[in-house]
Motif scaffolding. Structure first.
Motif, PDB file in Angstrom:
ATOM      1  N   LYS A  78     -23.193 -22.240 -18.161  1.00 43.92           N
ATOM      2  CA  LYS A  78     -23.565 -20.840 -18.333  1.00 43.92           C
ATOM      3  C   LYS A  78     -23.271 -20.096 -17.042  1.00 43.92           C
ATOM      4  O   LYS A  78     -23.446 -20.631 -15.947  1.00 43.92           O
ATOM      5  CB  LYS A  78     -25.054 -20.709 -18.672  1.00 43.92           C
ATOM      6  CG  LYS A  78     -25.437 -21.268 -20.034  1.00 43.92           C
ATOM      7  CD  LYS A  78     -26.925 -21.123 -20.291  1.00 43.92           C
ATOM      8  CE  LYS A  78     -27.300 -21.703 -21.646  1.00 43.92           C
ATOM      9  NZ  LYS A  78     -28.766 -21.605 -21.889  1.00 43.92           N
ATOM     10  N   ILE A  79     -22.816 -18.868 -17.190  1.00 42.81           N
ATOM     11  CA  ILE A  79     -22.625 -17.967 -16.047  1.00 42.81           C
ATOM     12  C   ILE A  79     -23.541 -16.770 -16.259  1.00 42.81           C
ATOM     13  O   ILE A  79     -23.526 -16.152 -17.328  1.00 42.81           O
ATOM     14  CB  ILE A  79     -21.163 -17.515 -15.916  1.00 42.81           C
ATOM     15  CG1 ILE A  79     -20.260 -18.714 -15.612  1.00 42.81           C
ATOM     16  CG2 ILE A  79     -21.021 -16.450 -14.828  1.00 42.81           C
ATOM     17  CD1 ILE A  79     -18.780 -18.360 -15.551  1.00 42.81           C
ATOM     18  N   LYS A  80     -24.353 -16.459 -15.253  1.00 44.38           N
ATOM     19  CA  LYS A  80     -25.300 -15.343 -15.341  1.00 44.38           C
ATOM     20  C   LYS A  80     -24.914 -14.270 -14.326  1.00 44.38           C
ATOM     21  O   LYS A  80     -24.658 -14.568 -13.157  1.00 44.38           O
ATOM     22  CB  LYS A  80     -26.720 -15.819 -15.076  1.00 44.38           C
ATOM     23  CG  LYS A  80     -27.784 -14.728 -15.255  1.00 44.38           C
ATOM     24  CD  LYS A  80     -29.159 -15.246 -14.836  1.00 44.38           C
ATOM     25  CE  LYS A  80     -29.650 -16.323 -15.771  1.00 44.38           C
ATOM     26  NZ  LYS A  80     -31.037 -16.741 -15.423  1.00 44.38           N
ATOM     27  N   HIS A  81     -24.871 -13.034 -14.800  1.00 43.11           N
ATOM     28  CA  HIS A  81     -24.507 -11.891 -13.966  1.00 43.11           C
ATOM     29  C   HIS A  81     -25.695 -10.931 -13.915  1.00 43.11           C
ATOM     30  O   HIS A  81     -26.190 -10.488 -14.950  1.00 43.11           O
ATOM     31  CB  HIS A  81     -23.283 -11.191 -14.563  1.00 43.11           C
ATOM     32  CG  HIS A  81     -22.864  -9.949 -13.841  1.00 43.11           C
ATOM     33  ND1 HIS A  81     -22.395  -8.828 -14.507  1.00 43.11           N
ATOM     34  CD2 HIS A  81     -22.834  -9.638 -12.520  1.00 43.11           C
ATOM     35  CE1 HIS A  81     -22.085  -7.902 -13.622  1.00 43.11           C
ATOM     36  NE2 HIS A  81     -22.345  -8.363 -12.406  1.00 43.11           N
ATOM     37  N   THR A  82     -26.148 -10.632 -12.713  1.00 41.16           N
ATOM     38  CA  THR A  82     -27.249  -9.697 -12.508  1.00 41.16           C
ATOM     39  C   THR A  82     -26.770  -8.527 -11.665  1.00 41.16           C
ATOM     40  O   THR A  82     -26.107  -8.729 -10.641  1.00 41.16           O
ATOM     41  CB  THR A  82     -28.433 -10.386 -11.792  1.00 41.16           C
ATOM     42  OG1 THR A  82     -28.867 -11.491 -12.580  1.00 41.16           O
ATOM     43  CG2 THR A  82     -29.592  -9.419 -11.591  1.00 41.16           C
ATOM     44  N   VAL A  83     -27.069  -7.306 -12.123  1.00 37.45           N
ATOM     45  CA  VAL A  83     -26.784  -6.128 -11.311  1.00 37.45           C
ATOM     46  C   VAL A  83     -28.107  -5.455 -10.975  1.00 37.45           C
ATOM     47  O   VAL A  83     -29.027  -5.403 -11.792  1.00 37.45           O
ATOM     48  CB  VAL A  83     -25.848  -5.132 -12.037  1.00 37.45           C
ATOM     49  CG1 VAL A  83     -24.476  -5.753 -12.212  1.00 37.45           C
ATOM     50  CG2 VAL A  83     -26.411  -4.715 -13.372  1.00 37.45           C
ATOM     51  N   ALA A  84     -28.216  -4.965  -9.761  1.00 38.60           N
ATOM     52  CA  ALA A  84     -29.427  -4.285  -9.296  1.00 38.60           C
ATOM     53  C   ALA A  84     -29.077  -2.877  -8.856  1.00 38.60           C
ATOM     54  O   ALA A  84     -28.048  -2.649  -8.201  1.00 38.60           O
ATOM     55  CB  ALA A  84     -30.059  -5.060  -8.143  1.00 38.60           C
ATOM     56  N   GLY A  85     -29.929  -1.935  -9.207  1.00 37.83           N
ATOM     57  CA  GLY A  85     -29.720  -0.550  -8.814  1.00 37.83           C
ATOM     58  C   GLY A  85     -30.366  -0.233  -7.476  1.00 37.83           C
ATOM     59  O   GLY A  85     -31.027  -1.080  -6.858  1.00 37.83           O
ATOM     60  N   TYR A  86     -30.208   0.993  -7.043  1.00 33.92           N
ATOM     61  CA  TYR A  86     -30.790   1.424  -5.775  1.00 33.92           C
ATOM     62  C   TYR A  86     -32.285   1.694  -5.903  1.00 33.92           C
ATOM     63  O   TYR A  86     -33.024   1.642  -4.923  1.00 33.92           O
ATOM     64  CB  TYR A  86     -30.073   2.677  -5.261  1.00 33.92           C
ATOM     65  CG  TYR A  86     -28.672   2.395  -4.784  1.00 33.92           C
ATOM     66  CD1 TYR A  86     -28.432   2.002  -3.469  1.00 33.92           C
ATOM     67  CD2 TYR A  86     -27.577   2.525  -5.642  1.00 33.92           C
ATOM     68  CE1 TYR A  86     -27.139   1.739  -3.022  1.00 33.92           C
ATOM     69  CE2 TYR A  86     -26.286   2.268  -5.217  1.00 33.92           C
ATOM     70  CZ  TYR A  86     -26.072   1.868  -3.896  1.00 33.92           C
ATOM     71  OH  TYR A  86     -24.804   1.610  -3.466  1.00 33.92           O
ATOM     72  N   VAL A  87     -32.729   1.972  -7.110  1.00 33.42           N
ATOM     73  CA  VAL A  87     -34.137   2.249  -7.338  1.00 33.42           C
ATOM     74  C   VAL A  87     -34.850   0.938  -7.633  1.00 33.42           C
ATOM     75  O   VAL A  87     -34.385   0.132  -8.445  1.00 33.42           O
ATOM     76  CB  VAL A  87     -34.320   3.226  -8.518  1.00 33.42           C
ATOM     77  CG1 VAL A  87     -35.801   3.514  -8.748  1.00 33.42           C
ATOM     78  CG2 VAL A  87     -33.563   4.520  -8.245  1.00 33.42           C
ATOM     79  N   GLY A  88     -35.977   0.682  -6.984  1.00 31.49           N
ATOM     80  CA  GLY A  88     -36.704  -0.572  -7.124  1.00 31.49           C
ATOM     81  C   GLY A  88     -37.014  -0.913  -8.565  1.00 31.49           C
ATOM     82  O   GLY A  88     -37.497  -0.073  -9.315  1.00 31.49           O
ATOM     83  N   GLY A  89     -36.756  -2.157  -8.954  1.00 36.14           N
ATOM     84  CA  GLY A  89     -37.068  -2.619 -10.290  1.00 36.14           C
ATOM     85  C   GLY A  89     -36.017  -2.358 -11.328  1.00 36.14           C
ATOM     86  O   GLY A  89     -36.171  -2.756 -12.479  1.00 36.14           O
ATOM     87  N   ASN A  90     -34.941  -1.688 -10.969  1.00 36.88           N
ATOM     88  CA  ASN A  90     -33.908  -1.348 -11.938  1.00 36.88           C
ATOM     89  C   ASN A  90     -32.815  -2.407 -11.905  1.00 36.88           C
ATOM     90  O   ASN A  90     -32.005  -2.453 -10.970  1.00 36.88           O
ATOM     91  CB  ASN A  90     -33.327   0.026 -11.618  1.00 36.88           C
ATOM     92  CG  ASN A  90     -32.438   0.532 -12.739  1.00 36.88           C
ATOM     93  OD1 ASN A  90     -32.639   0.187 -13.894  1.00 36.88           O
ATOM     94  ND2 ASN A  90     -31.466   1.364 -12.390  1.00 36.88           N
ATOM     95  N   ILE A  91     -32.803  -3.300 -12.907  1.00 39.64           N
ATOM     96  CA  ILE A  91     -31.811  -4.365 -12.968  1.00 39.64           C
ATOM     97  C   ILE A  91     -31.315  -4.503 -14.399  1.00 39.64           C
ATOM     98  O   ILE A  91     -31.905  -3.985 -15.345  1.00 39.64           O
ATOM     99  CB  ILE A  91     -32.384  -5.719 -12.511  1.00 39.64           C
ATOM    100  CG1 ILE A  91     -33.480  -6.180 -13.482  1.00 39.64           C
ATOM    101  CG2 ILE A  91     -32.902  -5.658 -11.088  1.00 39.64           C
ATOM    102  CD1 ILE A  91     -33.867  -7.632 -13.289  1.00 39.64           C
ATOM    103  N   ALA A  92     -30.216  -5.250 -14.554  1.00 37.44           N
ATOM    104  CA  ALA A  92     -29.714  -5.656 -15.859  1.00 37.44           C
ATOM    105  C   ALA A  92     -29.104  -7.041 -15.700  1.00 37.44           C
ATOM    106  O   ALA A  92     -28.554  -7.374 -14.637  1.00 37.44           O
ATOM    107  CB  ALA A  92     -28.694  -4.663 -16.394  1.00 37.44           C
ATOM    108  N   VAL A  93     -29.203  -7.851 -16.744  1.00 35.27           N
ATOM    109  CA  VAL A  93     -28.731  -9.230 -16.695  1.00 35.27           C
ATOM    110  C   VAL A  93     -27.899  -9.532 -17.926  1.00 35.27           C
ATOM    111  O   VAL A  93     -28.249  -9.138 -19.040  1.00 35.27           O
ATOM    112  CB  VAL A  93     -29.917 -10.224 -16.611  1.00 35.27           C
ATOM    113  CG1 VAL A  93     -29.403 -11.665 -16.560  1.00 35.27           C
ATOM    114  CG2 VAL A  93     -30.791  -9.927 -15.409  1.00 35.27           C
ATOM    115  N   SER A  94     -26.793 -10.250 -17.734  1.00 42.89           N
ATOM    116  CA  SER A  94     -25.962 -10.698 -18.838  1.00 42.89           C
ATOM    117  C   SER A  94     -25.568 -12.148 -18.593  1.00 42.89           C
ATOM    118  O   SER A  94     -25.452 -12.588 -17.440  1.00 42.89           O
ATOM    119  CB  SER A  94     -24.709  -9.834 -18.960  1.00 42.89           C
ATOM    120  OG  SER A  94     -23.941 -10.210 -20.089  1.00 42.89           O
TER     121      SER A  94
END
Length: 298
Positions: A102-118
């Motif tokens: 499995k490959i997991k990709h996480t992106v984080a924004g500049y605002v605390g707590g703002n993420i997305a995962v695929s």
């Protein structure tokens, strides 16, 4: 695959959130704390070879709201380690054995707590190596004279018996005797694979070792090549309690030795040597081998 991930973990701990994901699904962050982020990605793979397969993952988006990308890959069983990661809009992983990764990709924004995962599942199916013919004469001991029996000391407390379709070793004493069998080969430079079927009723204070080396065995003298062991069993190894009954292919159940393949540096005469012994009375208990194989990797 172990890649430093301490920055990634520290950032997650400091922000105090948890990540949960399932294959090929994307989860968004809290819309009240920042814009929705896109963690989707695509993958491209090299053609699989015996040495492995390389997969490159590329983020589908890199909009201005993404602060950073983080990538991790699992082992062949789909299990993630506690550490390891790559930063950037692309990541490259090389998988050296077949399995489901499995490959997991996480992106984080500049605002605390703002993420997305695929996450994506990658099935790696590596081709099996090709081998030449079996070089062993009488692999099932059809002709006893194709094999030479020797003892690794002056005593004869351990002995090999050539059966109709196999060979069996028994014996042992507190003087740690041993005995072996061998066969000579004219080998070319290259890589070779060794295997055999092995079974036993459970031995004590015992060892079993297989070598492929240019040194010729001498009756009454130990074949002291332990650092060159290719395949082996030992009751002293925690992960190799052959004091219990065993039955299988040695290359699969072995727990001592360098493992296959064996590299022959130059053409010449080499000896496939199989020895066993014990430091207990009758510690070698019906260790039986058959279907002995020595094949060149093509």
């Amino acid at each position: 695959m172990k890649i430093k991930n301490s920055i990634f973990i520290a950032a997650f701990v400091a922000l105090g959130f948890a990540v949960a994901c399932s294959p090929d699904e994307v989860s968004g962050g809290n819309p009240t704390t920042g814009p929705e982020l896109d963690a989707a990605f695509t993958t491209t793979s090299t053609e699989p070879t015996e040495q492995g397969q390389t997969v490159t993952a590329t983020a589908s988006s890199n909009d201005d709201n993404i602060h950073y990308h983080m990538w991790i890959a699992s082992n062949a069983n789909g299990e993630y380690a506690n550490t390891g990661g790559q930063r950037g809009t692309t990541a490259t992983f090389t998988f050296n054995e077949g399995g489901t990764y499995k490959i997991k990709h996480t992106v984080a924004g500049y605002v605390g707590g703002n993420i997305a995962v695929s996450e994506k599942t990658i099935v790696v199916d590596l081709p099996l190596p090709e081998f030449g013919p079996n070089l062993v004469q009488s692999p099932n001991f059809e002709t006893a004279s194709d094999w030479t029996i020797f003892h690794t000391g002056a005593n004869t407390d351990v002995n090999w018996t050539i059966n109709e379709n196999s060979a069996t070793a028994n014996g042992g004493s507190d003087s740690y005797p041993g005995a072996g069998i061998y066969q000579a080969f004219e080998l070319e430079e290259g890589e070779y694979m060794i295997d055999m079927h092995i079974s036993g009723d459970g031995s004590s204070l015992s060892w079993f070792r297989v070598y492929l080396d240019a040194e010729v065995p001498v009756d009454g003298s130990d074949y002291s090549q332990d650092e060159k062991t290719v395949l082996g069993l030992s009751t002293w190894e925690a992960n190799c309690a052959n004091n219990n009954a065993f039955d299988g292919q040695l290359a699969e159940i072995q727990c001592v030795g360098t493992g296959n393949p064996v590299t022959i540096p130059s053409a010449g005469t080499y000896y496939l040597v199989i020895k066993t012994g014990s430091g207990a009375a009758n510690g070698v208990n019906n260790i039986t081998i058959s279907d002995v194989n020595l094949k060149k990797v093509l």
